[in-house]
Design an enzyme around this catalytic site. Structure first.
Site, PDB file in Angstrom:
ATOM      1  N   SER A 122      -9.578  -0.920   7.348  1.00 21.54           N
ATOM      2  CA  SER A 122      -9.091  -0.657   5.986  1.00 21.54           C
ATOM      3  C   SER A 122      -8.436  -1.830   5.268  1.00 21.54           C
ATOM      4  CB  SER A 122      -8.116   0.524   6.001  1.00 21.54           C
ATOM      5  OG  SER A 122      -8.821   1.727   6.140  1.00 21.54           O
ATOM      6  N   SER A 164      -9.413   1.592   3.296  1.00 17.63           N
ATOM      7  CA  SER A 164      -8.602   2.364   2.366  1.00 17.63           C
ATOM      8  C   SER A 164      -7.633   1.521   1.539  1.00 17.63           C
ATOM      9  CB  SER A 164      -7.820   3.435   3.132  1.00 17.63           C
ATOM     10  OG  SER A 164      -6.957   2.864   4.085  1.00 17.63           O
ATOM     11  N   LYS A 202       0.838  -1.201   0.000  1.00 23.38           N
ATOM     12  CA  LYS A 202       0.000   0.000   0.000  1.00 23.38           C
ATOM     13  C   LYS A 202       0.879   1.259   0.000  1.00 23.38           C
ATOM     14  CE  LYS A 202      -3.917   1.802   2.775  1.00 23.38           C
ATOM     15  NZ  LYS A 202      -4.679   1.602   4.024  1.00 23.38           N
TER      16      LYS A 202
END
Lengths: 457, 70
Positions: A175, A151, A76
């Site tokens: 997330s 996210s 990420k």
């Protein structure tokens, strides 16, 4: 592997690792094939925001022998890499992180892994949908008009689309788990503190933790062990006890409810004991998560960076930052008591059961164009529904996992949420594997239309 | 707080902090307040007098005062 495909990214993570170790799969060819697949397939999902072939090749050349030797992993956009500063799905990260060796980078490197890409994410990590990002929205491969989740949406979509077999996400309010649910993969938020916080843009927070996002629990165990730098030993799960917390089964989309009910029933049929459990303080999970998640990072924002980039931040992101700054200090202080109540209540519950279970998200992935979900009580923003389901693991610090357990009639993934006692991350993987067996792996082995179409072409 | 009252409160409160707001900000904040405002108000009104503070909070482990051994 997909019928008709001999692409190495249609192998599981553990199959890739085993084949490289056995000399049956050349790691350089695996890296090249992965980069080509990203190039060819990622367009409709927009899960990958950066690749760096020369740095990946250098990592491979220097890779030590290890459990992930030569295996490509995506991370990420929240971790420092020696060649790249994280951007948090925004024009720049707000904390002023430059390139560097984050703990996640070091642990992957030490396991022999090759970081092949950086994944898309919801702007500043502040959403459960992934539709807002400086890189553009991220879609679930199951329906590219719908949200990948957030996210860590890019990590979820990249694994589901079979661009990579393993990706690292982070989870400050759900997330890792929301995008895992929306993309039909297995995602584990490790117990808070398992991975050192250095080089993680939200490492200051008392809620966030990195974790593995993979197609199934066995792959998540392999990548999770590398991240945790400890074994997550497998144990047959049939003697475990599952607690069902009814509060989190209320106001759930009927199809989601039905499939999650069936999943718990499959676990019961597999030998697990199922009992109802009550928790204190659950009515404040959502607001406590939103307030803490939104405000814990504030002292670490460099004002000059915010001034510089705020014109490029989404209007919604900018307005929500202002909205959170209106929160009364006394409300934030009260979240400490919500946490204390939840943590004690969870500790008592785990004296009677080994894992807790409820639906991971209350409804299937919403449209990117209008990220609201329909619940029995009416239509609500997806964030509002999701955070009630996921926030408790962040407020308390316990490990939590999203396990695929069904599909809607329109082919969208459904997932069961599992939580365990602090430090018992491996129990979640054991139960997820048992669920996979009980459902004949039909949900973890399912291939999204997008991946299937290109796999056989 | 809802509607025009909230918009006026938000505008003045942020202005006091030197933060400018425009119509888009106010529209988004109004939606957020309609969603999260009632739960924040319930949190503010709740009686926590029976909940001891967790003085040694460590999210990596169970609370030391949970009253349950494992």
């Amino acid at each position: 592997m997909n019928a008709g495909s001999d692409h190495p990214q249609d192998l599981t993570l553990r199959e890739q690792a085993r084949a490289v170790a056995a000399g049956e799969l050349d790691a350089t060819e695996l890296l090249d094939a992965t980069l080509r697949r990203i190039e060819e397939r990622d367009g409709p999902v927009n899960s990958i925001v950066d690749t760096f072939a020369s740095e990946s090749a250098r990592m491979l050349n220097e890779a030590p022998e290890g459990p992930l030797h030569g295996v490509p992993i995506a991370v990420k956009d929240m971790f420092t890499l020696p060649w790249r500063a994280p951007r948090d799905g925004a024009p720049r990260n707000l904390q002023g992180f430059g390139p560097g060796e984050s703990a996640v980078y070091r642990r992957l490197r030490d396991a022999g892994a090759v970081i092949v890409a950086v994944t898309n994410m919801h702007e500043f990590g502040a959403g459960s949908t992934g539709h807002l990002s400086v890189y553009g929205p991220c879609a679930t491969p199951w329906d590219t008009t719908r949200c990948a989740g957030g996210s860590s949406g890019g990590s979820g979509a990249a694994v589901a689309a079979r661009l990579v077999a393993g990706a690292v996400g982070t989870d400050g309010g759900g997330s890792i788990r929301y995008p895992s649910a929306y993309c039909g993969i297995t995602g584990l938020k490790l117990t808070w503190g398992t991975v050192p916080p250095d080089g993680y843009t939200h490492g200051h927070a008392s809620l966030g933790a990195p974790g593995p996002m993979c197609r199934d629990a066995a792959d998540a165990r392999l990548l999770g062990e590398a991240l945790a730098a400890r074994p997550l030993p497998e144990q047959r799960a049939t003697n475990l006890r599952v607690g069902v917390v009814r509060t989190f089964w209320e106001n759930i989309d009927p199809e989601v409810h039905e499939h999650c009910d069936l999943a718990v029933e499959r676990l019961r049929e597999s030998g697990l004991t199922v009992a109802e459990v009550e928790l204190d303080g659950t009515e404040f999970v959502r607001i406590a998560t939103v307030l803490r998640l939104g405000l814990e990072g504030d002292p670490y924002v460099k004002p000059e960076i915010w001034e510089e980039i705020q014109g490029e931040v989404s209007p919604v992101g900018r307005a929500l930052a202002k909205y959170l700054s209106l929160a009364p200090a006394t409300a934030v202080v009260r979240t400490d008591l919500v946490r204390a109540q939840l943590r004690r209540s969870l500790a008592r519950a785990f004296g009677h059961v080994d894992v807790l279970a409820w639906p991971m998200v209350p409804a299937p992935p919403p449209p990117i164009a209008d990220p609201r979900v329909q619940l029995p009580s009416g239509e609500v923003p997806a964030d509002y529904g999701n955070v009630r389901q996921g926030g408790i693991a962040n407020l308390s610090g316990v490990p939590a996992l999203s396990a695929p357990c069904g599909f809607t009639r329109t082919g969208l993934p459904i997932a069961l949420h599992l939580l365990a006692h602090w430090g018992e991350d491996e129990r979640l993987l054991d139960v997820a594997e048992l669920l996979e067996q009980a459902t004949e792996r039909r949900y973890v082995d399912a291939v999204p239309p997008l991946a299937h179409a290109t796999a056989v072409s | 707080m809802a509607g025009e009252d909230f918009r006026e409160y938000a505008r003045l409160a942020l202005l006091r902090e030197g933060i400018e707001v425009d119509d888009v900000d106010l529209a988004v904040m109004s939606v957020a307040e309609s969603v999260y405002g009632p739960e924040r108000e319930a949190l503010m009104a709740a009686d926590f007098s029976h909940v001891p503070y967790e003085h040694d909070l460590d999210p990596s482990r169970a609370p030391s005062d949970a009253g349950a051994e494992r």
